[in-house]
Scaffold this active site. Structure first.
Site, mmCIF file in Angstrom:
data_model
loop_
_atom_site.group_PDB
_atom_site.id
_atom_site.type_symbol
_atom_site.label_atom_id
_atom_site.label_comp_id
_atom_site.label_asym_id
_atom_site.label_seq_id
_atom_site.Cartn_x
_atom_site.Cartn_y
_atom_site.Cartn_z
ATOM 1 N N PRO A 1 19.706 5.949 -50.308
ATOM 2 C CG PRO A 1 18.467 4.359 -51.454
ATOM 3 C CD PRO A 1 19.598 5.309 -51.614
ATOM 4 C CD GLU A 2 22.553 7.929 -45.236
ATOM 5 O OE1 GLU A 2 22.719 7.903 -44.007
ATOM 6 O OE2 GLU A 2 22.919 8.885 -45.938
#
Length: 279
Positions: A2-3
């Site tokens: 997750p960015e």
DNA sequence: ATCGCAGCCTGTACGC
DNA sequence: TGCGTACAGGCTGCGA
């Protein structure tokens, strides 16, 4: 992993699912280290009975404001996932934290690698204050970003990964942005011409926006890959030009994409489009 | 200020 | 098929 686009997707889905306005009637922590601060026990006591007043994203953090002015921050790190279950559903593998809502649903946190962290804070700024600007904020103009870049003398890749420099970028989107801008990851930030700084700014925003539109990047089907709250895949993998494409032709020039290590991180470049010039 | 490295974790991919 | 091992990666803390 997750960015910014993945966390943004999660935040949007949680809002769409009607989490805002719900009361947390119970919390459970089965892997205490999931809660970074305070203790797991104090966390459970501290959120119980509070209502969720808002839910937003800042950098890679999910920011849950509770009534009574306290904040729950969630960092998914590598493999953290949020999803809904009914209260009756048995706790599955790798599920370390649960918030039971007043409508009977449970918001559950699954995290195979146990790197994800939850925080309960009186003041969200104690964590968020350390973050650099939001790359998609209108306040971060090309000029402002360019000034920040020129003021540092670091390799572009580690600098862009530094959350205090700019918030929300991770390994995938940095590689994609640098390719899009035609800049080598080892290039020093103070060596760029103004036009190159501007191009990098535009490329960062472009790859992040595209990532959000695609609901994030899901690289594979395994447990450790990004999943949306609804259990879906983000489709941004199809938009990746260099990340994990070593040996494939560069979409721009056809040269073979190369994998290398920069700042201890796996890095993907087109050796023809991205030269070290000036580094 | 900048860089490198260990540690946190465990599923996955690889070589044999 | 099964075993062992390296690797992945965000972030922190430490030393250089």
């Amino acid at each position: 992993m997750p960015e910014l686009p993945e966390v943004e997707t999660v935040a949007r889905e949680l809002r769409a699912a009607g989490v805002v306005g719900r009361r947390i009637v119970q919390a459970r922590v089965s892997w205490p280290r999931t809660v970074a601060t305070p203790s797991a026990r104090a966390f459970v006591r501290g959120v119980k009975g509070r209502r969720i007043a808002s839910l937003d994203r800042r950098g890679k953090y999910l920011v849950i404001r509770l009534t009574g002015g306290r904040y729950v921050l969630v960092h998914l790190r590598m493999t953290g996932q949020l999803f809904f279950a009914t209260g009756a559903a048995r706790r599955g593998k790798h599920e370390h934290l649960t918030l039971r809502l007043d409508d009977g649903r449970e918001l559950r946190f699954r995290d195979t690698r146990k790197f994800g962290r939850w925080y309960l804070l009186e003041d969200a700024e104690t964590k968020l204050g350390a973050l650099g600007p939001e790359p998609l904020s209108p306040e971060l103009t090309a000029r402002a970003f360019g000034r920040r870049l020129a003021a540092r003398r670091a390799m572009l890749k580690p600098l862009l990964l530094n959350q205090a420099f700019i918030a929300g970028l991770g390994n995938i989107y940095v590689d994609e942005a640098l390719w899009d801008a035609g800049l080598h990851p080892r290039r020093k930030s103070d060596s760029l011409r103004e036009e190159q700084r501007r191009r990098l700014y535009l490329s960062i925003r472009k790859v992040l926006r595209r990532g959000i539109e695609s609901m994030g990047t899901t690289l594979g089907a395994g447990l450790t890959n990004f999943r949306t709250v609804e259990g879906g895949y983000g489709s941004n993998k199809d938009n990746l030009r260099v990340f994990r494409r070593a040996g494939e032709p560069c979409p721009r020039c056809g040269a073979a994409i190369k994998r290398m290590i920069v700042g201890q991180r796996s890095t993907h470049i087109c050796p023809r489009c991205q030269r070290v010039r000036g580094a």
